[in-house]
Design a protein around this motif. Structure first.
Motif, PDB file in Angstrom:
ATOM      1  N   ASN A  84       0.699  -1.358   0.308  1.00  0.00           N
ATOM      2  CA  ASN A  84      -0.139  -0.140   0.068  1.00  0.00           C
ATOM      3  C   ASN A  84       0.997   1.516  -0.232  1.00  0.00           C
ATOM      4  O   ASN A  84       0.270   2.217   0.642  1.00  0.00           O
ATOM      5  CB  ASN A  84      -1.041   0.055   0.561  1.00  0.00           C
ATOM      6  CG  ASN A  84       0.019   0.162   2.520  1.00  0.00           C
ATOM      7  OD1 ASN A  84       0.799  -0.612   2.822  1.00  0.00           O
ATOM      8  ND2 ASN A  84      -0.902   0.081   3.665  1.00  0.00           N
ATOM      9  N   SER A 227      -8.171   6.127   0.425  1.00  0.00           N
ATOM     10  CA  SER A 227      -8.474   6.363   1.483  1.00  0.00           C
ATOM     11  C   SER A 227      -9.662   7.397   1.155  1.00  0.00           C
ATOM     12  O   SER A 227      -8.947   8.598   1.257  1.00  0.00           O
ATOM     13  CB  SER A 227      -7.790   6.270   2.758  1.00  0.00           C
ATOM     14  OG  SER A 227      -8.398   6.927   3.495  1.00  0.00           O
ATOM     15  N   GLU A 234      -5.556   2.103   0.266  1.00  0.00           N
ATOM     16  CA  GLU A 234      -6.614   1.125   1.068  1.00  0.00           C
ATOM     17  C   GLU A 234      -7.118  -0.077   0.426  1.00  0.00           C
ATOM     18  O   GLU A 234      -7.317   0.323  -0.922  1.00  0.00           O
ATOM     19  CB  GLU A 234      -7.669   1.304   2.077  1.00  0.00           C
ATOM     20  CG  GLU A 234      -7.668   2.477   2.513  1.00  0.00           C
ATOM     21  CD  GLU A 234      -8.657   3.341   4.125  1.00  0.00           C
ATOM     22  OE1 GLU A 234      -9.715   2.647   3.266  1.00  0.00           O
ATOM     23  OE2 GLU A 234      -8.580   3.633   5.189  1.00  0.00           O
TER      24      GLU A 234
END
Length: 238
Positions: A84, A227, A234
């Motif tokens: 991520n 996000s 995410e």
């Protein structure tokens, strides 16, 4: 060059004696043995200081030759720790339109070293430094040179695995550059994560590809998204 001078100080001169020199040495008393070794090392130090320019030139030439040979026969697999990492997505996944492959680091494919001195076939963590470290041309760990990067790249959290060029499965020429491709066992793949900007068509293509081939039936398919509350990526299950 301080390391080389230290090596001279710590050199076991006795093992380089001829049989005649060793016989002479063994017949000396302890004090004379110490004086003899001290004189030998002082002579070595003098020779080192007198020829330091040639030594540096030879060491530099040897390292350049080593670098050429290493690049000629070696290919490098570069991986990152975090799926991520926003910058990694932007730089290496076509600005979030591509995908990330998560590998099982415990898979035997990533543990192929044949001995403690083997440089190939296993994962090693890249080290990040602000200063360029000195390289000892006499060291047995010369491959560490290829596991060092500027700390400006620390965000990549990179791991590397060296592979031998001749072990590649396919060679492809693109824009006059030759690329070596290697076969990865399907069992090495744990998960595929589609980028935030991946199209529905690409998502369907990847999903169908995984479903159609039983060898990849264990692979999890996820999709990344930005996000809503943080500057983060995410990951959602599809």
């Amino acid at each position: 060059m301080i390391d080389l001078e230290d090596k001279i100080k710590n050199t076991n001169a006795i093992k380089h004696f001829s049989p005649e020199q060793n016989l002479f040495y063994q017949n000396l008393n302890i004090k004379h043995k110490e004086l003899m070794l001290q004189a030998i090392k002082e002579s070595m130090k003098h020779q080192f200081q007198h020829n330091i320019g040639n030594i540096i030139a030879l060491a530099r030439g040897a390292l350049e030759k080593l670098n050429e040979e290493f690049i000629k026969i070696t290919r490098v697999l570069c991986l990152t720790e975090k799926p991520n990492n926003i910058l990694m997505w932007a730089h290496y996944a076509s600005s979030h339109t591509g995908f990330v492959v998560e590998f099982d680091q415990e898979n035997g494919f990533f543990k192929q070293s044949r001995s403690l001195k083997d440089e190939y076939g296993y994962l090693r963590k890249v080290k990040y430094h602000h200063h360029i470290p000195q390289i000892d041309p006499l060291s047995e760990n010369i491959s560490e040179h290829y596991l060092i990067k500027s700390d400006e790249w620390k965000y990549e959290q990179e791991w590397r695995m060296f592979a031998i060029e001749k072990d590649s499965s396919v060679k492809k020429t693109i824009n006059n550059n030759v690329y070596d491709l290697y076969t990865l066992p399907p069992s090495t793949i744990k998960r595929i994560i589609l980028g935030c900007q991946a199209t529905e068509g690409f998502k369907d293509l990847m999903s169908n590809t995984l479903r159609k081939d039983i060898k990849y039936s264990h692979v999890i398919l996820n999709k990344a998204r930005r996000s809503n509350s943080k500057f983060e990526i995410e990951i959602d299950t599809l």
